[in-house]
Structure formats: C-alpha cells, structure tokens
Design an enzyme around this catalytic site. Structure first.
Site: not given
Ligand code: KIV
Length: 272
Positions: A50-51, A89, A119, A121, A189
């Site tokens: 989600d970056s 994510d 994924k 968090e 992280e």
């Molecule tokens: O969203 C992302 O890119 C991440 C990584 C930094 C692990 O969660």
C-alpha cells in the site's frame, strides 16, 4: 536456465528457504514493467504494497489507499510475474472492521487480482482473529509488525519501534502470536537489529526485514527507493543501488531541448 524460468516460488518453498538458511528477497511492484523486471532478476516475492499510495499516487501517507486502487495495480503485477509469489497489501480499514467484509476484500486480491497471499499490519487481538479467519477460509496471510505505516498517527510519525524493553517484549510476543494465528511469514519493519534477530530465531516462519538489520530470513525494500527514482532524501535503511532520478530528468530535458531546437525528429526517426 534463467532466474525467471527457475521453479515458481511457493509458500512451503519459502519456509524451506528459512530451514536451509537461504535468504529470501522481496521488493514492491505496482505495475507490469516492474513486475517483469523483478521476475527477471529472480526476486522471490513481489509485494503490491500500500506504499503505492505514497510512491505512485502521491498521497502523504498510506491511509487513503482504496481496495480498488490496490486491485488495479495487483492485476498489472500479475500480468508481468510468472515466478515470484505475489502478495497484496490490505489497505487501511479494508480489514478489521467487519469480518465478512474482510474475507471479501482479501478474497478479491486472490480471485480478481491474482495474488497468492495478502499482507496485513498489526498483532492486536482483532488482527489475530482476522488472520485466523482468513487462514481458515484458505487465504494465506503475511503479517507485518514494528513500524506499521497504517498507524502513522498513533506512532507520531514514521519512527523506529521496539527500542525500549517493554515495547520490544510486546513485539516478540506479537510475533509469536502471529505465527500461532497462521501467518506464513512476517515483515519486521523499523526495529533494532538485535530485536529482529531474537524474533527471527524464535519463529519457525520466515521474517522479512525492512530497516530491521541483517539477521532476518529475508529483506524487502520499496523498489523506487532502491532505484533512486524519487529524488527525495532517503531513510537510513535504504541502500540506493541506482540513481535513476537525475538520469531520467536528464533524458526528459534533452527531449524537450531537442524538440524546441528542431533537432528531433531527424530523418532517421521519420517515415518517407
Ligand atoms: O507497503 C509496503 O511497501 C510495505 C513494505 C514496506 C513492507 O508494507
């Protein structure tokens, strides 16, 4: 045999890599050409992070990212990736609000996006419940603890976590609970290297570090950061393997200049 032709990366294969002491590589991908390049380079896991929100969509943080945005980019990555394992994510508030909605959203990553895992968090009780629920439904889950960007406001910014004894112990406990809940791997992280080593040794599932030192079972970076694409100052944990920003800027300026001066296109680039 080229790297991209070697065996498809699987979840049992990743666990085996930890057992064999072989390091795992993971990078972010948000589009087709990047997915093709990462696969050619033999990267094991392609994370549609989600970056995306900050790196590609220009948001200030990851909070505004929507399911539709994530799926749009996951589908593009899927089209470019044959060997790597694709992880989608789950964006802020796409999980943990309502369990039916959570399964539906995670399921969309798999059924529509073509991801092989999701994924999410955190390691709070509601997140652990969510993970158990998803794993029971047949969806593989990667956990993510330490500096969790979706909690940017609660953390007071993007700050290293687990520096004090108490918070370090909470992270160790959380990592164990995530493994017990059924997560197949864990992103660590922004935590001290020694803490990441302790967690990595305690778990039988692989840990993948970002700003978490060298002792993790694998490493992940945001691809745009390692390529030096943004031109912005980089955090301490990022190693820039290339500096593409000035290179691209120079190419773009040269194009503009040549068009303005009538130097492009020459005969060589024209049809007759
Ligand atoms: O969203 C992302 O890119 C991440 C990584 C930094 C692990 O969660």
């Amino acid at each position: 045999m080229s790297l991209e032709e070697s065996a498809k990366v699987t979840i049992p294969g990743l666990k085996q890599m930890k057992q064999d002491g072989r390091k795992i590589t993971m990078l972010t991908a948000y589009d087709y050409p990047t997915a093709v390049l990462l696969d050619k380079a033999g990267i094991d896991i392609l994370l549609v992070g989600d970056s995306l929100g900050m790196v590609v969509l220009g948001y200030e943080n990851t909070l505004p990212v929507t399911m539709d945005e994530m799926l749009h980019h996951t589908k593009a990555v899927k089209r470019g990736c044959k060997r790597g394992l694709i992880v989608g994510d789950m964006p802020f508030l796409s999980f943990n609000v309502d369990s039916t909605q959570t399964i539906e959203n995670a399921g969309r990553f798999i059924k529509e996006g073509g991801a092989e895992a999701v994924k999410l968090e955190g390691a709070t009780e509601p997140v652990l419940r969510t993970i158990r629920c998803l794993v029971e439904a047949g969806i593989a889950v990667m956990g993510h603890i330490g500096l969790t960007p979706q909690l940017v406001h609660q953390m007071g910014g993007f700050k290293v976590q687990g520096r004090e004894k108490e918070s370090a112990e909470l992270l160790i406990e959380g990592a164990g609970k995530l493994e017990d809940a059924g997560a197949f791997a864990l992103v660590l992280e922004g935590i001290p290297a020694d803490l990441a080593r302790i967690i990595t040794q305690k778990l039988s599932i692989p840990t993948i570090g970002i700003g978490a030192g060298p002792h993790c079972d694998g490493q992940v970076l945001v691809t745009h950061d390692l390529l030096g694409l943004s031109g912005a100052p980089k955090p301490k944990f990022v190693k820039q393997y290339a500096s593409l920003h000035p290179l691209i800027l120079s190419a773009l300026s040269s194009f503009r200049q040549e068009v303005l001066e009538g130097k492009f296109p020459t005969d060589e680039y024209s049809y007759h």
